[in-house]
Design an enzyme around this catalytic site. Structure first.
Site, PDB file in Angstrom:
ATOM      1  CG  ASP A   1      41.844  42.178  26.770  1.00  4.73           C
ATOM      2  OD1 ASP A   1      41.431  42.529  27.901  1.00  4.73           O
ATOM      3  OD2 ASP A   1      41.423  42.706  25.714  1.00  4.73           O
ATOM      4  CB  SER A   2      43.490  42.877  32.284  1.00  8.77           C
ATOM      5  OG  SER A   2      42.956  41.670  32.796  1.00  8.77           O
TER       6      SER A   2
ATOM      7  CG  ASP B   1      38.828  39.497  27.590  1.00  5.33           C
ATOM      8  OD1 ASP B   1      37.600  39.594  27.398  1.00  5.33           O
ATOM      9  OD2 ASP B   1      39.459  40.225  28.375  1.00  5.33           O
TER      10      ASP B   1
ATOM     11  CE  LYS C   1      35.609  40.595  29.412  1.00  6.46           C
ATOM     12  NZ  LYS C   1      36.262  41.662  28.626  1.00  6.46           N
TER      13      LYS C   1
ATOM     14  CD  GLU D   1      37.308  45.500  25.271  1.00  6.23           C
ATOM     15  OE1 GLU D   1      37.527  46.526  24.591  1.00  6.23           O
ATOM     16  OE2 GLU D   1      38.085  45.108  26.171  1.00  6.23           O
TER      17      GLU D   1
ATOM     18  CD  GLU E   1      36.805  48.211  32.115  1.00  7.61           C
ATOM     19  OE1 GLU E   1      36.693  47.219  31.365  1.00  7.61           O
ATOM     20  OE2 GLU E   1      37.907  48.664  32.490  1.00  7.61           O
TER      21      GLU E   1
HETATM   22  O1  KIV Z   1      40.565  41.883  30.717  1.00  8.64           O
HETATM   23  C1  KIV Z   1      39.958  42.215  31.742  1.00  8.64           C
HETATM   24  O2  KIV Z   1      40.488  42.182  32.859  1.00  8.64           O
HETATM   25  C2  KIV Z   1      38.585  42.680  31.615  1.00  8.64           C
HETATM   26  C3  KIV Z   1      37.903  43.145  32.846  1.00  8.64           C
HETATM   27  C4  KIV Z   1      38.296  44.548  33.105  1.00  8.64           C
HETATM   28  C5  KIV Z   1      36.439  42.996  32.764  1.00  8.64           C
HETATM   29  O3  KIV Z   1      38.050  42.697  30.547  1.00  8.64           O
END
Ligand code: KIV
Length: 296
Positions: A48-49, A96, A125, A127, A194
């Site tokens: 999600d970055s 994500d 993934k 959080e 992280e």
């Molecule tokens: O979205 C992302 O880039 C991440 C990484 C920082 C692990 O979750």
């Protein structure tokens, strides 16, 4: 010779058991996925970055499941069209689950995870620690591999009071270890750590049987992940301490675009060799007798 990675194979990759450290990078589109594949990386995270490094937002809260489905599809299509001789070794794709896609109901969480899998991801993934256990168990029950993410969890940016290193205090370090154990017991096949002190990342890595994948968590993890735009130097505004740049593609890109602009402005681009031409017969029917187009 590397063999194709699966969720069970990743789950077994502990450095303390002789496993090679896992290498993960984010990617958001087909060319990025092909580069990660040709470089022989183990995992791609459609993170999600994307919100921050591609879409220009200040945090990751602005992207939706639709956005992640869109980018996951691009990554997976990129891998499908990548070097066929790498077929047996393609990176494992994790997508994500964005903010608010697993925070309402377990049913929403499972169906959003399924959308990412249908877009081509092999795992998702999410959080958070023990408060996400019900959701993790339900997604795992739906046969979807889940990667956990602890420590500095960017979707909690407001709750954390900013992007801050976590688990610096005794109690918080122990809480983090307890969260990691709970995530592993709930069926996570790996855990991203992280923004935590090296010592805490090592405690977690020792405490769980699944691999930890660090970002800003020191060298004691079972693998590392970095953001594509950071590794390649495409993002040059913020350089966190944990980022190592392996290229300066932003500078290379600006140079290349400046040269292109100069050539267009001076008439040096395009040349005759870079242009298409009519056959002589067709040119004659149009009354063009040996004239260059510019002279018509
Ligand atoms: O979205 C992302 O880039 C991440 C990484 C920082 C692990 O979750």
């Amino acid at each position: 010779m590397r063999s194709k990675l699966t969720a069970p194979a990743i789950r077994a990759r502990k450095v303390r058991n002789g496993g090679e450290p896992l290498v993960m990078v984010t990617a958001y589109d087909a060319p990025g996925a092909r580069m990660a594949d040709e470089a022989g990386l183990d995992l791609i995270l459609v993170g999600d970055s994307v919100a921050m490094v591609v879409l220009g937002y200040d945090d990751t809260l602005q992207v939706t499941v639709d956005d992640l489905v869109h980018h996951t599809g691009a990554v997976v299509r990129g891998l499908a069209s990548s070097a066929p001789d790498r077929e047996a070794k393609k990176p494992f794709v994790v997508a994500d689950l964005p903010w608010m896609s697993y925070h309402t109901t377990v049913v929403d969480a499972v169906s959003n995870a399924a959308r990412l899998i249908r877009a081509g991801a092999q795992g998702v993934k999410l959080e958070g620690g023990r408060k996400r256990l019900a959701v993790i168990e339900a997604i795992v029950d739906a046969e979807i591999p889940v990667m956990g993410h602890l420590g500095l969890t960017p979707q909690s940016v407001h709750a954390m009071g900013g992007f801050k290193v976590q688990a610096r205090e005794h109690g918080a370090a122990l809480e983090l270890v307890a969260d990691a154990k709970a995530l592993a017991a709930a069926g996570c096949f790996a855990i991203v750590l992280e923004g935590v002190p090296d010592e805490v990342a090592r405690m977690v890595t020792d405490a769980v049987d699944v691999p930890t994948i660090g970002i800003g968590a020191g060298p004691g993890c079972d693998g590392q992940v970095l953001v594509y735009h950071d590794v390649l130097g495409i993002e040059d505004r913020i350089v966190p301490k944990f980022v190592r740049r392996y290229a300066d593609l932003k500078a290379a890109g600006v140079l290349a675009l400046s040269a292109y602009a100069a050539d267009v402005r001076s008439g040096a681009f395009p040349t005759d060799a870079e242009s298409y031409h009519l056959s002589t017969e067709v040119a004659e029917t149009l009354g063009i007798y040996g004239l260059v187009p510019a002279a018509i």
